[in-house]
Design a protein around this motif. Sequence first.
Motif, PDB file in Angstrom:
ATOM      1  N   GLY B  40     -12.496  28.112  -3.393  1.00 41.67           N
ATOM      2  CA  GLY B  40     -11.143  28.212  -3.942  1.00 41.67           C
ATOM      3  C   GLY B  40     -10.866  27.140  -4.964  1.00 41.67           C
ATOM      4  N   LEU B  45     -10.468  31.226  -7.685  1.00 45.75           N
ATOM      5  CA  LEU B  45      -9.112  31.775  -7.653  1.00 45.75           C
ATOM      6  C   LEU B  45      -8.879  32.682  -8.853  1.00 45.75           C
ATOM      7  CD1 LEU B  45      -7.374  28.464  -6.592  1.00 45.75           C
ATOM      8  CD2 LEU B  45      -7.484  30.544  -5.188  1.00 45.75           C
ATOM      9  N   VAL B  62     -10.089  34.872  -0.844  1.00 44.78           N
ATOM     10  CA  VAL B  62     -10.742  33.661  -1.351  1.00 44.78           C
ATOM     11  C   VAL B  62     -10.861  32.712  -0.169  1.00 44.78           C
ATOM     12  CG1 VAL B  62     -10.590  31.720  -2.940  1.00 44.78           C
ATOM     13  CG2 VAL B  62      -9.713  33.957  -3.626  1.00 44.78           C
ATOM     14  N   GLU B  64     -11.920  29.035   1.210  1.00 43.41           N
ATOM     15  CA  GLU B  64     -12.099  27.657   0.720  1.00 43.41           C
ATOM     16  C   GLU B  64     -12.287  26.706   1.897  1.00 43.41           C
ATOM     17  OE1 GLU B  64     -12.432  25.733  -2.077  1.00 43.41           O
ATOM     18  OE2 GLU B  64     -12.396  24.082  -0.615  1.00 43.41           O
ATOM     19  N   LEU B  68      -6.940  23.920  -1.253  1.00 41.03           N
ATOM     20  CA  LEU B  68      -7.063  24.667  -2.490  1.00 41.03           C
ATOM     21  C   LEU B  68      -7.337  23.737  -3.679  1.00 41.03           C
ATOM     22  CD1 LEU B  68      -5.721  27.845  -2.888  1.00 41.03           C
ATOM     23  CD2 LEU B  68      -4.678  26.451  -4.640  1.00 41.03           C
ATOM     24  N   ALA B 192      -3.625  31.101  -8.114  1.00 41.11           N
ATOM     25  CA  ALA B 192      -3.426  31.381  -6.690  1.00 41.11           C
ATOM     26  C   ALA B 192      -2.121  32.139  -6.473  1.00 41.11           C
ATOM     27  CB  ALA B 192      -3.415  30.068  -5.901  1.00 41.11           C
ATOM     28  N   SER B 196      -2.129  35.886  -5.106  1.00 38.36           N
ATOM     29  CA  SER B 196      -1.491  36.093  -3.805  1.00 38.36           C
ATOM     30  C   SER B 196      -0.409  37.158  -3.919  1.00 38.36           C
ATOM     31  CB  SER B 196      -0.902  34.761  -3.334  1.00 38.36           C
ATOM     32  OG  SER B 196      -0.212  34.911  -2.125  1.00 38.36           O
ATOM     33  N   ILE B 202      -5.537  34.100   0.468  1.00 40.89           N
ATOM     34  CA  ILE B 202      -6.130  32.792   0.170  1.00 40.89           C
ATOM     35  C   ILE B 202      -6.230  32.025   1.474  1.00 40.89           C
ATOM     36  CG2 ILE B 202      -5.791  30.630  -1.064  1.00 40.89           C
ATOM     37  CD1 ILE B 202      -4.350  32.415  -3.213  1.00 40.89           C
ATOM     38  N   GLU B 204      -7.471  28.765   3.351  1.00 43.75           N
ATOM     39  CA  GLU B 204      -7.917  27.379   3.198  1.00 43.75           C
ATOM     40  C   GLU B 204      -8.486  26.854   4.507  1.00 43.75           C
ATOM     41  OE1 GLU B 204      -5.171  24.800   0.720  1.00 43.75           O
ATOM     42  OE2 GLU B 204      -3.913  26.567   0.941  1.00 43.75           O
TER      43      GLU B 204
END
Lengths: 101, 417
Positions: B40, B45, B62, B64, B68, B192, B196, B202, B204
Motif C-alpha cells: 500500500g 494504491l 490493497v 499493506e 498506509l 486511497a 476506497s 484497503i 493495513e
Amino acid sequence: MLLIKCPYCGERAEVEFANGGEAHIARPADPMALNDEQWAQYLYMRDNPKGLIAERWRHAHGCGRFFNALRDTRTDRFVMTYEMGQPRPDITPEQAAEAAR
Amino acid sequence: MQKFSAFSLFRQALGAHQGWKPQWRSVKPKAAYDIIIVGGGGHGLGAAYYLAKQHGLRNIAVVERGWLAGGNTARNTTIIRSNYLFDESSSYYEHSLKLWEGLSQELNYNVMFSQRGCLMIAHTVHDVQVFKRHVYANRLNGIDNEWLTPQEVKEFCPPLNISPNIRYPILGGALQRRAGTARHDAVAWGFARAASDMGVDIIENCEVTGITRAPSGEVTGVETTLGPIKARKIGVSAAGHSSVVMGMAGIRLPLQSNPLQALVSEPVKPAFPTIVMSNTIHAYISQSDKGEMVIGAGTDGYVSYTQRGGLHIPAHTLEAITELCPMFRRLRMMRSWGGITDNTPDRSPITAKTSVPGLYVNCGWGTGGFKATPGAANLFAWTIAKDEPHPINAPFTIERFREGALIDEAAAAAVAH
Ligand SMILES: Cc1cc2nc3c(=O)[nH]c(=O)nc-3n(C[C@H](O)[C@H](O)[C@H](O)COP(=O)(O)OP(=O)(O)OC[C@H]3O[C@@H](n4cnc5c(N)ncnc54)[C@H](O)[C@@H]3O)c2cc1C
Ligand SMILES: [Zn+2]
C-alpha cells in the motif's frame, strides 16, 4: 557506519571497504555451454535475502584483498568474515539469533 | 466521498470542523477478491485506483503490512521529472509526468505538484556531453529540456556558487522546467480515498507471508498475518521487499535492496527556487513548502533491509551541498532517515506479467520511482486488467535480462533521486 573485520588486517571502519555483492557466484566453467537463461541467472539474478546473506567485500583502502562475510540484512550485524575460496560456513542457531538481534 | 472545495471548507468552518469524515473505509479482509495488490505505497494504491476507475473492476483489495504509505512513499525526496535518455524510459516517465499535471483535479485532492524545474548541473566535460545528449534526445521525443550556461544557471538559481575556483566548478546545467516536487503523503492518500470510494478495500497492518498456487501453477491467493485471502490475480508492488514477496512464488528477480537516505534542515524562509541535482558530486536539494531544505544522500552500497544506513553517506552529500551553496553552511539539519530501494542492474524498472499465471509485478523503481507513481500505477493496472502490457511498459519485462534488451539508465539515474 559498519565495523568490518578484514581477515587480514582486523577491524576497520566501513569507509575503507567496497561491497562486492553476493558471494559464491562461480564464473561458469564452460561459458559457451550456457543458454541465455543460465547467463541471465549468472549475471543478473540475485538472492537479495532479508536475513542472512553471504557477500563479498574488498578492503579497498587497506590491503586491497577480497574476502567474504556472513551478515544479517535485517540488523546489519556480521556473524563472521572468512577468506576467499572457503565455502560458506555453517553457523549455529545461537550465532544466527545473535546476528538477528 | 466528501468533495473538497473552497465551499466545503467554508461549510465545515461553520460547524467548527466537526463534520469531516475519515477519507477511506477501514475494513477487515473478505474471504476472496478478484485482485489483490500487495503493498500500500503510492504505486499499489494508484494501481487499485486505476483498476477501478479505468477498467471497471471493483472487487479489489490493497494489502499493506504496515500503515498506509509508510514505506518509500513517505521517505522519498519527491523529485518528479521525465528527462531520461532512452525512448522507452522517457515515454514511461513522461506518461507519468502528464498524469501528475492533472492529478489534483482528477483526485479532488491537492497533491501540491509544484513545477519549479529541475536543474541537473555538470562539473566535467563528460557531464556536459552526457547532459547535452540528454537534452537533444529528450527534445526529439517532445520532452522539454534545455541547456543553461553557468551564468544562466546562476540567474535561474542564485544560491549556487559558479566560481571556477571550487573543487568541482559548475560548467552548465540541463533544466527541465516542467519537473517539480509533490506532497508525498497526499498522493497516497488521494489515491486511497478515491479507490476506497469506488469499493476498493484497503487493509493495513496485514503482512503477506505466502502466495498460494493451484497444482496447475496459477495463483489462488495469499497467506497473511490476518489469515488466507483468495484472489484470481495478484499484483505485487512492494518496492524494497519485492524480492521477498516474489520469492514466495519461487521467482528470483534481478534486484538488490539497498538503503537510501535523506535529510531535512530546519525550516527557513523561501530561499531555494528550484531542484538542483549533481550526479558527479552526488547531491540534490530542494525546499519544501514548509521551508525545510530537502536533501537526498547516496545509496549505502550493500544489501540491507534496516532502513538506516551509515552517517558518512549523508555527511558526504552535505560537504557537496555546502560547497555548491555556501549560504547553507550554517543551516542546521533536523532529521535524517532511510528507505529500502529495489535496484535493477540497468536502473530501469520492471512492470510486467511473470512466468506464474495470475501474478504480476511492478518493482525495480529503486531510488527513483516516486516520479513514476501515477504512471506506473496506471500501466500496472492495465497490465493486470488485460493480462498483457501496455505498449509503454512492454519493454520493461523481467525477460529483458535474458534477452539482453537492457534499458541502461545509469547515467540518468546515477544520482539516487
Ligand atoms: C531516501 C529516498 C529518496 C528518494 N527520492 C526520490 C525522488 O526524489 N524521486 C523519485 O522519483 N523517487 C525517489 N525515491 C524512490 C521512491 O521513493 C520509490 O521508488 C517509490 O516510492 C516506490 O513506490 P511505492 O509506492 O511502490 O513504495 P512504498 O511506499 O515503499 O510501497 C511498498 C509497500 O509495500 C509494503 N510491503 C512490503 N512487503 C509487504 C508484504 N509482505 N505484505 C504487505 N505489504 C508489503 C511496504 O510496507 C510498503 O508500504 C526515493 C527513495 C528513498 C528511500
Ligand atoms: Zn585488509
